[in-house]
Write an enzyme that holds these catalytic residues in place. Structure first.
Site, PDB file in Angstrom:
ATOM      1  N   TYR A 256    -100.788 -16.370  84.469  1.00 33.50           N
ATOM      2  CA  TYR A 256     -99.329 -16.484  84.591  1.00 33.50           C
ATOM      3  C   TYR A 256     -98.970 -17.415  85.762  1.00 33.50           C
ATOM      4  O   TYR A 256     -99.612 -17.374  86.817  1.00 33.50           O
ATOM      5  CB  TYR A 256     -98.764 -15.076  84.808  1.00 33.50           C
ATOM      6  CG  TYR A 256     -97.275 -14.998  84.835  1.00 33.50           C
ATOM      7  CD1 TYR A 256     -96.517 -15.192  83.679  1.00 33.50           C
ATOM      8  CD2 TYR A 256     -96.596 -14.727  86.018  1.00 33.50           C
ATOM      9  CE1 TYR A 256     -95.136 -15.107  83.711  1.00 33.50           C
ATOM     10  CE2 TYR A 256     -95.218 -14.641  86.057  1.00 33.50           C
ATOM     11  CZ  TYR A 256     -94.493 -14.836  84.897  1.00 33.50           C
ATOM     12  OH  TYR A 256     -93.125 -14.752  84.928  1.00 33.50           O
TER      13      TYR A 256
ATOM     14  N   ARG B   7     -88.367   4.979  98.016  1.00 30.26           N
ATOM     15  CA  ARG B   7     -89.192   3.802  98.315  1.00 30.26           C
ATOM     16  C   ARG B   7     -90.680   4.126  98.309  1.00 30.26           C
ATOM     17  O   ARG B   7     -91.511   3.244  98.104  1.00 30.26           O
ATOM     18  CB  ARG B   7     -88.811   3.163  99.666  1.00 30.26           C
ATOM     19  CG  ARG B   7     -89.317   1.714  99.759  1.00 30.26           C
ATOM     20  CD  ARG B   7     -89.211   1.111 101.150  1.00 30.26           C
ATOM     21  NE  ARG B   7     -90.230   1.596 102.043  1.00 30.26           N
ATOM     22  CZ  ARG B   7     -90.019   2.282 103.161  1.00 30.26           C
ATOM     23  NH1 ARG B   7     -88.797   2.584 103.535  1.00 30.26           N
ATOM     24  NH2 ARG B   7     -91.031   2.677 103.910  1.00 30.26           N
TER      25      ARG B   7
ATOM     26  N   LYS C 166     -92.474  -6.497  79.602  1.00 35.27           N
ATOM     27  CA  LYS C 166     -92.777  -6.991  78.258  1.00 35.27           C
ATOM     28  C   LYS C 166     -92.971  -5.817  77.300  1.00 35.27           C
ATOM     29  O   LYS C 166     -92.050  -5.069  77.078  1.00 35.27           O
ATOM     30  CB  LYS C 166     -93.993  -7.922  78.329  1.00 35.27           C
ATOM     31  CG  LYS C 166     -93.973  -8.875  79.539  1.00 35.27           C
ATOM     32  CD  LYS C 166     -92.850  -9.888  79.491  1.00 35.27           C
ATOM     33  CE  LYS C 166     -92.655 -10.685  80.787  1.00 35.27           C
ATOM     34  NZ  LYS C 166     -93.814 -11.283  81.394  1.00 35.27           N
TER      35      LYS C 166
ATOM     36  N   ASP D 263    -104.906  -8.656  84.266  1.00 30.61           N
ATOM     37  CA  ASP D 263    -103.528  -8.617  83.786  1.00 30.61           C
ATOM     38  C   ASP D 263    -103.607  -8.622  82.262  1.00 30.61           C
ATOM     39  O   ASP D 263    -103.945  -9.628  81.647  1.00 30.61           O
ATOM     40  CB  ASP D 263    -102.776  -9.852  84.308  1.00 30.61           C
ATOM     41  CG  ASP D 263    -101.334  -9.942  83.789  1.00 30.61           C
ATOM     42  OD1 ASP D 263    -100.997  -9.267  82.797  1.00 30.61           O
ATOM     43  OD2 ASP D 263    -100.552 -10.720  84.375  1.00 30.61           O
TER      44      ASP D 263
HETATM   45  C1  LIG Z   1     -94.146 -11.837  82.663  1.00 28.42           C
HETATM   46  C2  LIG Z   1     -95.535 -11.800  83.144  1.00 28.42           C
HETATM   47  C3  LIG Z   1     -95.846 -11.523  84.470  1.00 28.42           C
HETATM   48  C4  LIG Z   1     -94.777 -11.303  85.526  1.00 28.42           C
HETATM   49  O1  LIG Z   1     -94.067 -10.135  85.264  1.00 28.42           O
HETATM   50  P1  LIG Z   1     -92.592  -9.845  85.847  1.00 28.42           P
HETATM   51  O2  LIG Z   1     -92.302  -8.480  85.312  1.00 28.42           O
HETATM   52  O3  LIG Z   1     -91.688 -10.923  85.352  1.00 28.42           O
HETATM   53  O4  LIG Z   1     -92.724  -9.862  87.339  1.00 28.42           O
HETATM   54  C5  LIG Z   1     -97.175 -11.447  84.830  1.00 28.42           C
HETATM   55  N1  LIG Z   1     -98.161 -11.660  83.933  1.00 28.42           N
HETATM   56  C6  LIG Z   1     -97.902 -11.936  82.644  1.00 28.42           C
HETATM   57  C7  LIG Z   1     -99.037 -12.171  81.706  1.00 28.42           C
HETATM   58  C8  LIG Z   1     -96.587 -12.021  82.203  1.00 28.42           C
HETATM   59  O5  LIG Z   1     -96.332 -12.308  80.914  1.00 28.42           O
END
Ligand SMILES: *Cc1c(COP(=O)(O)O)cnc(C)c1O
Length: 398
Positions: free
Chosen positions: A115, A61, A212, A187
């Site tokens: 997002y 953890r 992704k 992000d």
């Molecule tokens: C999918 C996504 C997220 C969230 O990610 P998870 O792995 O599903 O928690 C955040 N920002 C962007 C741009 C995304 O495409």
């Protein structure tokens, strides 16, 4: 502690390229008989009885299990950051970073185009903890400076944006953050460290949904944060308390995905560009959207800021929502599914997924009319994808 520091990324004083770093960064034992691929360590706990045993207390953890630790080192090297940490999801990385950076009474300035879950976190969840957010139009460079206050602790951006694929200069956001003494968090899931060198552009907290492109095979959920040692230590502290550490198996799979990230991105970039050019001319397509096309409003910014325009393409079909439904169900190779960044081509309609909560008028104002289809271009042969899209477009036109 749970933070992981970047490895040497030089040989003989020469900086290694990203493809080499993606394969070789992280601890590597080279004695005869040692495994070439680091083993998956599933153990939750590790032998240790007192500080006399030396070393730090390992616990999964805490994020310092060997499978988690070697991944952190590789991520830091790939981002060109002092330290990095992988967590259980993209949202875990984003929320732990925002929790670490703020306390009750603080303020965040964020791009409006982010997002959906991040938007909900900023607009509805963090206010319950006394942290408020002002949303701004990231395309207007003056908006950042106008929104920061002396309580602003985070300036937050996402680029390219989803699904309009807008690309904007982060410099005005960087300057506003400096003026407020805030961190700049970005992000950059859609760009990846291959296409956008976020840390070199002054981003303090580089965030990814590793679900992704970083994982790249649609078979894991993970998120990452990279930045200074202090920043990553602060996020690790929140992770230890709230608990969203990455599972060792996901960490191991993510490390495997990272080894081919630069190679995959090269092909995602090339295929998406080629498909976008083809779609722009295709029958039944009103507009094709990709930052690599000269018709894209941010084409010049993208060429300056990004080293590749990415694997995402959006189209607006002439026949509206009905045509988009027929197009998506008529595909045989590409598959309708949310998410992106995997080896397989996926399509989705934002009106059913990311933008389902908006009215048609709101979606139109955001440049997402009915008939809008987002395409995550995979690694298939482009000619096969064109044939699949041509067939589905002809069905959509009937
Ligand atoms: C999918 C996504 C997220 C969230 O990610 P998870 O792995 O599903 O928690 C955040 N920002 C962007 C741009 C995304 O495409």
């Amino acid at each position: 502690m749970a933070r992981q520091e970047g490895q040497e990324t030089e040989t003989g004083g020469k900086r290694l390229g990203p493809a080499t770093v993606a394969i070789h960064a992280g601890p590597a034992e080279r004695r005869p008989g040692a495994p070439v691929v680091a083993p998956l360590v599933r153990s939750s706990t590790f032998h240790w009885s007192s500080p006399a045993d030396g070393g730090e207390l390992l616990y999964t953890r805490y994020g310092n299990n060997p499978s988690q630790a070697s991944l952190g080192a590789k991520l830091a090297a790939l981002e060109g950051a002092e330290a990095a940490l992988a967590l259980a999801s993209g949202m875990a990385a984003i929320s732990m970073t925002l929790l670490a950076a703020t306390e009750a009474g603080d303020h965040i300035v964020s791009s409006r185009y982010i997002y959906g879950a991040t938007h909900t976190l900023l607009a509805h969840e963090l206010p319950r903890r006394g942290v408020t957010t002002t949303f701004v139009d990231p395309i207007d460079p003056a908006s950042w400076d106008a929104a920061v206050t002396d309580r602003t602790k985070v300036v937050y951006v996402e680029l390219p944006t989803n699904p309009a694929l807008r690309v904007f200069d982060v410099e005005p956001a960087r300057r506003a953050a400096d003026r407020a003494g805030a961190i700049l968090a970005a992000d950059v899931t859609f760009a990846t460290p291959v296409n956008f060198r976020a840390a070199e552009h002054g981003v303090d907290a580089v965030l990814h949904s590793a679900t992704k492109y970083l994982g790249g095979h649609s078979d894991l959920i993970a998120g990452t944060v990279a930045g200074s040692r202090d920043l990553v230590a602060g996020v690790a502290k929140m992770m230890k308390l709230y608990g969203p550490s990455i599972d060792p198996e996901a960490a191991w799979l993510l490390d495997r995905g990272l080894r081919t990230l630069p190679a995959r991105m090269e092909r995602h970039n090339r295929s998406a560009h080629e498909l976008a050019q083809w779609l722009a001319e295709a029958e039944g397509v009103r507009a094709a959207i990709h930052p690599g096309l000269p018709s894209h409003p941010d084409h010049a910014v993208a060429r300056r800021l990004l080293t590749g325009c990415g694997g995402m393409v959006s189209v607006i079909l002439e026949g509206g929502g009905r045509a988009a439904d027929k197009f998506c169900s008529g595909l045989e190779l590409a598959a309708p599914a949310p998410s992106l960044g995997g080896v397989e081509t996926l399509v989705s309609q934002p009106r059913y997924t990311s933008h389902a909560g908006l009215t048609l008028a709101e979606r139109e104002a955001a440049g997402i009319p009915d008939g809008f289809v987002r395409i995550s271009v995979g690694l298939e042969d482009v000619e096969d994808l064109k044939a699949d899209f041509a067939r589905a477009l002809s069905l959509a036109g009937d």
